[in-house]
Write a protein that holds these residues in place. Structure first.
Motif, mmCIF file in Angstrom:
data_model
loop_
_atom_site.group_PDB
_atom_site.id
_atom_site.type_symbol
_atom_site.label_atom_id
_atom_site.label_comp_id
_atom_site.label_asym_id
_atom_site.label_seq_id
_atom_site.Cartn_x
_atom_site.Cartn_y
_atom_site.Cartn_z
ATOM 1 N N VAL A 199 26.952 -18.035 -124.490
ATOM 2 C CA VAL A 199 25.912 -19.009 -124.838
ATOM 3 C C VAL A 199 26.563 -20.377 -125.014
ATOM 4 C CG1 VAL A 199 24.111 -19.636 -126.476
ATOM 5 C CG2 VAL A 199 24.583 -17.223 -126.021
ATOM 6 N N LEU A 200 25.970 -21.391 -124.417
ATOM 7 C CA LEU A 200 26.491 -22.750 -124.534
ATOM 8 C C LEU A 200 26.424 -23.250 -125.969
ATOM 9 C CD1 LEU A 200 24.889 -24.379 -121.385
ATOM 10 C CD2 LEU A 200 27.342 -24.295 -121.829
ATOM 11 N N THR A 201 27.482 -23.906 -126.401
ATOM 12 C CA THR A 201 27.452 -24.612 -127.673
ATOM 13 C C THR A 201 26.750 -25.954 -127.468
ATOM 14 O OG1 THR A 201 29.547 -25.724 -127.245
ATOM 15 C CG2 THR A 201 29.653 -23.560 -128.344
ATOM 16 N N GLN A 202 26.579 -26.720 -128.537
ATOM 17 C CA GLN A 202 25.959 -28.042 -128.404
ATOM 18 C C GLN A 202 26.798 -28.936 -127.497
ATOM 19 O OE1 GLN A 202 25.253 -30.014 -132.131
ATOM 20 N NE2 GLN A 202 24.023 -31.631 -131.212
ATOM 21 N N ALA A 203 28.127 -28.863 -127.649
ATOM 22 C CA ALA A 203 29.005 -29.652 -126.775
ATOM 23 C C ALA A 203 28.885 -29.181 -125.330
ATOM 24 C CB ALA A 203 30.454 -29.533 -127.252
ATOM 25 N N GLY A 204 28.741 -27.871 -125.145
ATOM 26 C CA GLY A 204 28.578 -27.322 -123.802
ATOM 27 C C GLY A 204 27.290 -27.790 -123.150
ATOM 28 N N GLU A 205 26.212 -27.840 -123.939
ATOM 29 C CA GLU A 205 24.926 -28.318 -123.412
ATOM 30 C C GLU A 205 25.051 -29.762 -122.940
ATOM 31 O OE1 GLU A 205 22.111 -26.918 -122.873
ATOM 32 O OE2 GLU A 205 21.943 -25.117 -124.104
ATOM 33 N N ARG A 206 25.741 -30.583 -123.725
ATOM 34 C CA ARG A 206 25.887 -31.998 -123.361
ATOM 35 C C ARG A 206 26.754 -32.152 -122.121
ATOM 36 N NH1 ARG A 206 27.881 -34.897 -128.653
ATOM 37 N NH2 ARG A 206 27.843 -36.711 -127.248
ATOM 38 N N LEU A 207 27.799 -31.341 -122.031
ATOM 39 C CA LEU A 207 28.656 -31.413 -120.843
ATOM 40 C C LEU A 207 27.910 -30.925 -119.607
ATOM 41 C CD1 LEU A 207 31.393 -32.053 -119.601
ATOM 42 C CD2 LEU A 207 32.137 -29.722 -120.194
ATOM 43 N N LEU A 208 27.054 -29.915 -119.775
ATOM 44 C CA LEU A 208 26.289 -29.400 -118.632
ATOM 45 C C LEU A 208 25.367 -30.468 -118.064
ATOM 46 C CD1 LEU A 208 25.457 -27.107 -116.742
ATOM 47 C CD2 LEU A 208 23.815 -26.355 -118.489
ATOM 48 N N GLU A 209 24.775 -31.293 -118.930
ATOM 49 C CA GLU A 209 23.922 -32.382 -118.439
ATOM 50 C C GLU A 209 24.711 -33.304 -117.517
ATOM 51 O OE1 GLU A 209 22.199 -34.441 -121.694
ATOM 52 O OE2 GLU A 209 21.158 -32.687 -122.500
ATOM 53 N N ILE A 210 25.964 -33.524 -117.848
ATOM 54 C CA ILE A 210 26.810 -34.406 -117.028
ATOM 55 C C ILE A 210 27.235 -33.714 -115.737
ATOM 56 C CG2 ILE A 210 29.042 -35.615 -116.955
ATOM 57 C CD1 ILE A 210 28.729 -35.962 -120.026
ATOM 58 N N THR A 211 27.653 -32.439 -115.835
ATOM 59 C CA THR A 211 28.120 -31.745 -114.625
ATOM 60 C C THR A 211 26.979 -31.480 -113.653
ATOM 61 O OG1 THR A 211 27.949 -29.550 -115.679
ATOM 62 C CG2 THR A 211 30.078 -30.692 -115.803
ATOM 63 N N ARG A 212 25.752 -31.352 -114.157
ATOM 64 C CA ARG A 212 24.616 -31.209 -113.231
ATOM 65 C C ARG A 212 24.534 -32.443 -112.337
ATOM 66 N NH1 ARG A 212 21.084 -27.041 -114.142
ATOM 67 N NH2 ARG A 212 21.008 -26.147 -116.239
ATOM 68 N N ARG A 213 24.652 -33.623 -112.940
ATOM 69 C CA ARG A 213 24.604 -34.852 -112.150
ATOM 70 C C ARG A 213 25.817 -34.952 -111.234
ATOM 71 N NH1 ARG A 213 22.888 -36.868 -117.247
ATOM 72 N NH2 ARG A 213 24.946 -37.764 -117.667
ATOM 73 N N LEU A 214 26.969 -34.565 -111.757
ATOM 74 C CA LEU A 214 28.204 -34.638 -110.974
ATOM 75 C C LEU A 214 28.112 -33.805 -109.708
ATOM 76 C CD1 LEU A 214 31.253 -35.302 -110.612
ATOM 77 C CD2 LEU A 214 31.722 -33.263 -112.002
ATOM 78 N N PHE A 215 27.724 -32.545 -109.849
ATOM 79 C CA PHE A 215 27.714 -31.668 -108.683
ATOM 80 C C PHE A 215 26.487 -31.891 -107.803
ATOM 81 C CE2 PHE A 215 30.694 -29.480 -111.528
ATOM 82 C CZ PHE A 215 31.780 -29.404 -110.656
ATOM 83 N N ASP A 216 25.414 -32.425 -108.393
ATOM 84 C CA ASP A 216 24.277 -32.809 -107.555
ATOM 85 C C ASP A 216 24.660 -34.002 -106.688
ATOM 86 O OD1 ASP A 216 21.281 -32.540 -106.973
ATOM 87 O OD2 ASP A 216 21.479 -34.652 -107.482
ATOM 88 N N ASN A 217 25.376 -34.971 -107.266
ATOM 89 C CA ASN A 217 25.841 -36.114 -106.478
ATOM 90 C C ASN A 217 26.808 -35.665 -105.388
ATOM 91 O OD1 ASN A 217 24.355 -37.997 -107.893
ATOM 92 N ND2 ASN A 217 25.984 -38.428 -109.359
ATOM 93 N N GLU A 218 27.627 -34.690 -105.699
ATOM 94 C CA GLU A 218 28.546 -34.144 -104.699
ATOM 95 C C GLU A 218 27.765 -33.541 -103.533
ATOM 96 O OE1 GLU A 218 32.440 -31.491 -105.151
ATOM 97 O OE2 GLU A 218 30.613 -30.303 -105.362
#
Length: 290
Positions: A56-75
């Motif tokens: 289960v994602l922690t709060q920090a994990g949730e915030r990082l996931l928001e960033i990596t979604r954009r990162l890999f979508d841009n990729e």
């Protein structure tokens, strides 16, 4: 921080576990676990709570996931740009719709032009559609009302009034029109909160001085349809989405005629120029104008 570590984290997060992420990336589970562990240790942060084989994602994990979604979508968008022809031959589109009915003609024409593109369509209400687009879990949405924010591009697909419907053996089935006064005397089967159809119907009732209270609240249009077909109450839907069903009778609602459900195809403005999204929007525009 390395690319492979972010990629490992991202896939564990979206796949829901290390084993599935390993399968997705065609790596071993220990390799994925090691990459995530190194990322956590390097920055002294816990990204996942691991308990009894559940991840289960922690709060920090949730915030990082928001960033990596954009990162890999841009990729992915960069890859699409560099291989536009290939994208139209073998790419994929994810659509969330409040009613697939509005997509039928568009899907038919799009498939004729781009038969190699894989399309997935899933159901959702207004809230889930917007959330899916913001979270990059969908490329396009079909929604009852375009959000006021400037974050979205849209193609208008049409508009229709909200109507009531009952089972053919229901006592109201022979009525030519229903009033809100009649409706509050009958069991009502309403969509879940977050449904734009329900919100607009309740607004129209409030204008008439009536508060609609559901006897049954059901998630999804099909669930409402099946419950109403059993004779359990009165349901509501956009006239354009009623379709053909011998078990049901559609009845106009006095006072709701002016409440029209607009339908639009929307996407995030920042993704408007993606080759597949652009192609689908163009086909939708052609169908809407024809």
């Amino acid at each position: 921080m390395r690319y492979v570590q972010l990629r490992a984290f991202h896939n564990v997060a979206i796949c829901g576990g290390f084993s599935r992420a390993a399968e997705e990336l065609r790596l071993t589970q220990p390799a994925i676990s090691d990459q995530v562990r190194r990322l956590e240790e390097e920055y002294d942060v816990l990204l996942f709570n691991r308990h009894k084989k559940q991840v289960v994602l922690t709060q920090a994990g949730e915030r990082l996931l928001e960033i990596t979604r954009r990162l890999f979508d841009n990729e992915q968008q960069a890859l699409d740009l560099l291989s536009e022809t290939r994208a139209l031959r073998s790419g994929s589109l994810r659509i969330v719709a409040d009613a697939a009915h509005h997509l039928l003609n568009i899907l038919g024409r799009f498939r004729q032009r781009f038969p190699g593109v894989r399309i997935t369509v899933r159901a959702g209400n207004t809230e889930t559609i917007i959330d899916s687009l913001y979270r990059y879990e969908a490329d396009l949405g079909v929604i009852g009302e375009v959000p006021e924010t400037r974050d979205f591009e849209h193609v208008h697909l049409g508009a229709a009034p909200i109507i009531a419907f009952v089972a053919v053996h229901h006592p109201l089935a022979r009525e030519k029109v229903l009033t809100f006064a009649q409706l509050i005397q009958s069991p009502l089967v309403l969509r879940e909160r977050g449904s734009r159809t329900r919100a607009k119907l309740e607004e129209a009732a409030a204008m008439a001085g009536v508060s609609l209270q559901p006897a049954i609240e059901a998630e999804g249009r099909e669930a409402v349809r099946e419950i109403v077909a059993s004779g359990a109450g009165v349901g509501f839907v956009s006239a354009a989405e009623f379709g053909e069903d011998a078990r049901l009778v559609a009845i106009p609602v006095a006072g709701a005629e002016a409440v029209r459900m607009d339908e639009a195809l929307i996407c995030l403005r920042e993704r408007r120029n993606g080759k597949l999204v652009q192609a689908f929007l163009e086909v939708a525009g052609e169908v809407a104008r024809s």
